[in-house]
Write a protein that holds these residues in place. Structure first.
Motif, mmCIF file in Angstrom:
data_model
loop_
_atom_site.group_PDB
_atom_site.id
_atom_site.type_symbol
_atom_site.label_atom_id
_atom_site.label_comp_id
_atom_site.label_asym_id
_atom_site.label_seq_id
_atom_site.Cartn_x
_atom_site.Cartn_y
_atom_site.Cartn_z
ATOM 1 N N LEU A 254 0.790 -1.343 -0.030
ATOM 2 C CA LEU A 254 0.146 0.040 -0.082
ATOM 3 C C LEU A 254 0.747 0.975 0.053
ATOM 4 N N ILE A 255 1.804 1.505 0.865
ATOM 5 C CA ILE A 255 2.694 2.662 0.874
ATOM 6 C C ILE A 255 3.551 2.901 -0.343
ATOM 7 N N ASN A 256 3.940 1.733 -1.115
ATOM 8 C CA ASN A 256 4.786 1.791 -2.332
ATOM 9 C C ASN A 256 3.648 2.246 -3.383
ATOM 10 N N ARG A 257 2.412 1.652 -3.361
ATOM 11 C CA ARG A 257 1.573 2.349 -4.154
ATOM 12 C C ARG A 257 1.306 3.723 -4.119
ATOM 13 N N LEU A 258 1.035 4.110 -2.871
ATOM 14 C CA LEU A 258 0.942 5.631 -2.644
ATOM 15 C C LEU A 258 1.919 6.749 -3.159
ATOM 16 N N ARG A 259 3.279 5.890 -3.113
ATOM 17 C CA ARG A 259 4.517 6.686 -3.445
ATOM 18 C C ARG A 259 4.522 6.653 -5.152
ATOM 19 N N LEU A 260 4.078 5.443 -5.802
ATOM 20 C CA LEU A 260 3.939 5.715 -7.214
ATOM 21 C C LEU A 260 3.073 6.740 -7.518
ATOM 22 N N LEU A 261 2.002 6.837 -6.934
ATOM 23 C CA LEU A 261 0.751 7.583 -7.319
ATOM 24 C C LEU A 261 1.221 9.014 -7.086
ATOM 25 N N LYS A 262 1.997 9.379 -6.125
ATOM 26 C CA LYS A 262 2.832 10.743 -5.668
ATOM 27 C C LYS A 262 3.865 11.047 -6.813
ATOM 28 N N ASP A 263 4.615 9.890 -7.417
ATOM 29 C CA ASP A 263 5.681 10.411 -8.334
ATOM 30 C C ASP A 263 5.227 10.608 -9.592
ATOM 31 N N GLY A 264 3.938 9.674 -9.994
ATOM 32 C CA GLY A 264 3.240 10.087 -11.092
ATOM 33 C C GLY A 264 2.341 11.175 -11.195
ATOM 34 N N ASN A 265 2.141 11.926 -10.203
ATOM 35 C CA ASN A 265 1.474 13.117 -10.173
ATOM 36 C C ASN A 265 0.075 12.961 -10.315
ATOM 37 N N GLN A 266 -0.394 11.534 -9.833
ATOM 38 C CA GLN A 266 -1.830 11.491 -9.827
ATOM 39 C C GLN A 266 -2.440 11.683 -8.691
ATOM 40 N N ILE A 267 -1.840 11.974 -7.571
ATOM 41 C CA ILE A 267 -2.335 12.298 -6.340
ATOM 42 C C ILE A 267 -1.107 13.206 -5.527
ATOM 43 N N ASP A 268 -1.449 14.445 -4.846
ATOM 44 C CA ASP A 268 -0.704 15.352 -4.551
ATOM 45 C C ASP A 268 -0.321 15.075 -3.100
ATOM 46 N N LEU A 269 0.008 13.836 -2.568
ATOM 47 C CA LEU A 269 0.188 13.643 -1.179
ATOM 48 C C LEU A 269 1.916 14.027 -0.927
ATOM 49 N N SER A 270 1.724 14.692 0.560
ATOM 50 C CA SER A 270 2.995 15.064 1.172
ATOM 51 C C SER A 270 3.709 13.668 1.570
ATOM 52 N N ALA A 271 5.070 13.801 1.539
ATOM 53 C CA ALA A 271 5.931 12.787 1.754
ATOM 54 C C ALA A 271 5.730 12.569 3.210
ATOM 55 N N GLU A 272 5.404 13.548 4.181
ATOM 56 C CA GLU A 272 5.245 13.432 5.531
ATOM 57 C C GLU A 272 3.946 12.463 5.881
ATOM 58 N N THR A 273 2.614 12.907 4.984
ATOM 59 C CA THR A 273 1.441 12.067 5.121
ATOM 60 C C THR A 273 1.774 10.600 4.893
ATOM 61 N N ILE A 274 2.332 10.265 3.888
ATOM 62 C CA ILE A 274 2.836 8.908 3.622
ATOM 63 C C ILE A 274 3.707 8.301 4.680
ATOM 64 N N LYS A 275 4.675 8.978 5.182
ATOM 65 C CA LYS A 275 5.198 8.520 6.277
ATOM 66 C C LYS A 275 4.732 8.292 7.469
ATOM 67 N N ASN A 276 3.723 9.328 7.916
ATOM 68 C CA ASN A 276 2.853 8.951 9.023
ATOM 69 C C ASN A 276 2.099 7.867 8.911
ATOM 70 N N LEU A 277 1.278 7.514 7.517
ATOM 71 C CA LEU A 277 0.557 6.323 7.318
ATOM 72 C C LEU A 277 1.313 5.066 7.531
ATOM 73 N N GLU A 278 2.719 5.150 6.838
ATOM 74 C CA GLU A 278 3.501 3.939 7.057
ATOM 75 C C GLU A 278 3.654 3.641 8.582
ATOM 76 N N SER A 279 3.987 4.516 9.521
ATOM 77 C CA SER A 279 4.430 4.087 10.866
ATOM 78 C C SER A 279 2.956 3.669 11.543
ATOM 79 N N ILE A 280 2.113 4.184 11.312
ATOM 80 C CA ILE A 280 0.970 3.761 11.729
ATOM 81 C C ILE A 280 0.346 2.314 11.409
#
Length: 561
Positions: A254-280
């Protein structure tokens, strides 16, 4: 010596001459006493047609004797219309029993009441036969007008219990309609789960987090249940709005998929949001699978973090385009149509199951074949269960019971033969059919068809009817109507009231159908009338065969004198 013998001979003959009258008197007295025990009488020896006479039997018996009087129709040719109770009169040490019967006759002529058997104790006695004159009712034609026979009129059979049947059908329709409305078309109040399911994904996620905050999981140290619902809330939201495989994906996937979507400019998620979700999510995995127990305050902080990150994900999602909105609307309409079709199919299935249940119930009670024929309105079954007609046809009459009234057809044959045939029919030889014909010789010096003079004699005034020739004529009629493979058997036949005739029966084929037939031939009125009853019915059809057997069993004629 010779003189003594002559004296003895004289005395013996004299004694015989004296005793003989004594014995004769005693024999007559005994006979009178015996016959005096049973006597019979009638109140009139001459009556009009249909008028009643009283026939009386008087019996003298001892107190211990069992007396049996005649029962049933033992007075033929007269008909018993009533049997009265036995009157008992006490006479000294004996009893006098009087039994009365009401008798009548509907044809004029001279009749004899036959001897009747009466049993008294262990002995049987017979009454004398009595003569009765039955006279016609004289009609003064100068005062009573004569009219032609009225023409046939169509009579509609009364519909039996139609109102009850209609009410039952309406009641069933109302019950089915009420059940369909209650279970399929009624707007039922939504349950709590259904209300939550209708909320948008964002509101649903927020509501789940709010309920989690109010839950007692942390106070009870139920961390596994707490983190399961926490991760389910965020995964459900991501599954519906970001990645449609979020629920079944592992944390790393799931985290890898969110990063791919962010890198492909399909969703404008911050790196901090992804990191927080990964930690939880990883901490939740440790709690669920490794039985880790984090600090209670950290667990509360994780819930607040997820609540905040859901807001960030919502803000990062792009606005849906018009095409996407249209697709969503079409999807919604398609879902509504699917739901409607599901209700319709469910309703149809319920009605079908109800009908099958009724069919099975009636089938177990009455038989599946009967229910099927009743449902599809088998014509022979309807005839068999309909109102039958008991009637007499022709002169002299043929008494017969049929499912429908027979229609009259008069035929005058060749004038040189001078015969007249009256026929009453229903149906045809290609299906269930009943025909009653009466052929009358209107010129006693001639002979109708089917009638032959006795061999070696001139044509008599009353020629003998050849039943075999009459039967062959009927078979020829079958052939004229296209019948083939005609098989014939002949037997003597006696009606229930004792009229004797000939029964010609067998099978034939016509119009591709295999048929049974039974022809009954009788003579009447001093060999001047030929009576014919013909029944045809299809083979291997249960109800047609039952109808034919019932018609055959009802045939009765006036017994020839």
């Amino acid at each position: 010596m010779c003189k003594d013998w002559l004296d003895k001979k004289y005395l013996k003959n004299r004694r015989a001459r004296v005793l003989k009258p004594v014995f004769s008197f005693l024999l007559v007295l005994t006979s009178w006493f015996t016959m005096g025990q049973v006597t019979s009488s009638i109140d009139s020896t001459s009556i009009k047609i249909g008028e009643q006479i009283t026939y009386q039997i008087k019996v003298e018996s001892g107190p211990e004797d069992l007396v049996l009087f005649p029962e049933g129709q033992s007075f033929k040719p007269l008909e018993m219309i009533e049997s009265y109770a036995v009157d008992t009169i006490k006479k000294d040490a004996n009893f006098e029993l009087i039994k009365k019967y009401g008798l009548t006759q509907f044809d004029s002529g001279t009749y004899f009441i036959p001897k009747q058997k009466i049993v008294v104790g262990s002995k049987s006695y017979f009454t004398d036969s009595l003569k009765v004159e039955v006279n016609n009712i004289q009609i003064d034609t100068t005062k009573q007008g004569l009219y032609d026979i009225k023409p046939l009129i169509e009579v509609k059979k009364p519909s039996s219990n139609w109102l009850q049947t209609l009410l039952i059908i309406l009641a069933v329709i109302v019950v089915l309609g009420a059940l369909a409305y209650w279970f399929f078309f009624r707007k039922k109040p939504l349950t709590e789960e259904e209300k939550i399911a209708l909320l948008p994904p964002y509101d649903r996620a927020k509501l789940a987090l709010k309920k989690l905050e109010e839950s007692p999981y942390l106070e009870n140290s139920e961390y596994k249940q707490y983190y399961s619902e926490l991760t389910l809330a965020i995964r459900n939201y991501l599954d519906e709005k970001v990645y449609d495989h979020a629920l079944e994906s592992t944390t790393d996937e799931l985290i890898n998929r969110l990063r791919l979507l962010k890198d492909g400019n399909q969703i404008d998620l911050s790196a901090e949001t992804i990191k927080n979700l990964e930690s939880i999510l990883k901490r939740a995995d440790l709690v669920k699978f490794a039985k880790s127990e984090p600090d209670k305050e950290l667990a509360k902080l994780d819930r607040q973090t997820v609540d905040l990150e859901i807001d960030h994900v919502k803000e990062a999602l792009p606005e849906p385009s018009e095409e996407e909105k249209l697709m969503d609307e079409q999807y919604k309409l398609e879902q509504e149509r699917k739901l409607k079709r599901k209700k319709q199919w469910t309703l149809a299935g319920a009605i079908g199951a109800f009908i099958v249940l009724i069919f099975v119930g009636f089938g177990l009670k009455y038989g599946f074949s009967y229910v099927k024929d009743k449902l599809f309105q088998n014509s022979h079954l309807e005839l068999m269960e309909g109102e039958w007609v008991d009637s007499a046809y022709g002169v002299p009459p043929v008494y017969i019971s049929t499912p429908e009234v027979l229609k009259r057809i008069d035929k005058d044959t060749d004038d040189s033969i001078m015969t007249k045939t009256t026929t009453f029919t229903y149906g045809s030889v290609e299906d269930l059919g009943v025909s009653v014909s009466t052929t009358v010789n209107q010129n006693q010096g001639q002979q109708p068809q089917g009638m032959q003079p006795q061999q070696g004699q001139q044509t008599p005034s009353n020629p003998e009817i050849d039943l075999n020739a009459a039967g062959e004529k009927i078979m020829k009629g079958f052939e004229d109507k296209g019948a083939t493979n005609i098989l014939t058997k002949q037997d003597k036949y006696t009606t229930p009231n004792g009229a004797e005739g000939l029964n010609v029966h067998g099978t034939f084929n016509v119009s591709g159908k295999e048929m049974n037939y039974s022809l009954f031939l009788f003579v009447a009125e001093n060999n001047s009338v030929l009576q014919q009853i013909l029944i045809t019915w299809p083979q291997n059809q249960e109800y047609a065969e039952k109808i034919a057997n019932r018609v055959i069993g009802s045939i009765e004629l006036k017994k020839p004198e």
